[in-house]
Design an enzyme around this catalytic site. Structure first.
Site: not given
Length: 171
Positions: A89, A69-70, A124
């Site tokens: 996102e 994940h970045p 998230a």
């Protein structure tokens, strides 16, 4: 493009992985392992199967998933190399257009977190109403311990994946 669960359940392994391989960032192995648990009666059942594949994975695989994940507003965002999902996102809350002060604050939070834990802080974004709430969450979580953050990262990744599944599938 959305697809139905009936179509998804009828796909062979390669088609299933092609369609869902990006749901877990740069980790098509999650979709591949979830395929074995077909058929899925609902999006919830598919999501549970995918989260189960992550839960059952070896610790090294889980860590690789987290590291895939970045960082928020990090190197990949600056270089324009985020996946389409990550761009969308991060863009929703304006992480792709931060002020200079916000860039510096996020960079400090990212660096402190990565220095302490050895992986990016996964949040998230779909669970947050504002950039400020995300940045505050990053700063708060930097005070946690590694075991708690590994669990938190996997939980947050599960929420990210659910949002991606919701965009891809119709009931």
């Amino acid at each position: 493009m959305t697809t139905s669960l009936a179509h998804l359940n009828a796909l062979d392994r390669a088609g299933f992985v092609r369609l869902l391989g990006a749901v877990f960032e740069h980790s098509p192995w999650v979709a591949e392992r979830a395929w074995e648990r077909r058929p899925f009666a609902s999006i919830e059942a598919l999501h549970a199967a995918m989260r189960g594949a992550v839960r059952d994975a070896r610790a090294g695989e889980q860590l690789a998933l987290i590291r895939a994940h970045p960082e928020l507003a990090g190197r990949e965002a600056a270089a324009g190399t985020l996946t389409a999902d990550s761009t969308s996102e991060q863009g929703r809350l304006g992480f792709t257009a931060l002020s200079r002060a916000e860039v510096e604050r996020v960079a400090r939070a990212n660096a402190a977190y990565r220095e302490k834990f050895g992986f990016p802080c996964i949040v998230a974004l779909r669970l947050h109403p504002t950039r400020e709430s995300v940045i505050a969450e990053m700063e708060r979580r930097a005070g946690s311990d590694r075991a708690a953050e590994l669990a938190a990262a996997l939980d947050q990744i599960g929420h990210i994946a659910r949002g991606r599944l919701d965009k891809l599938l119709t009931a």
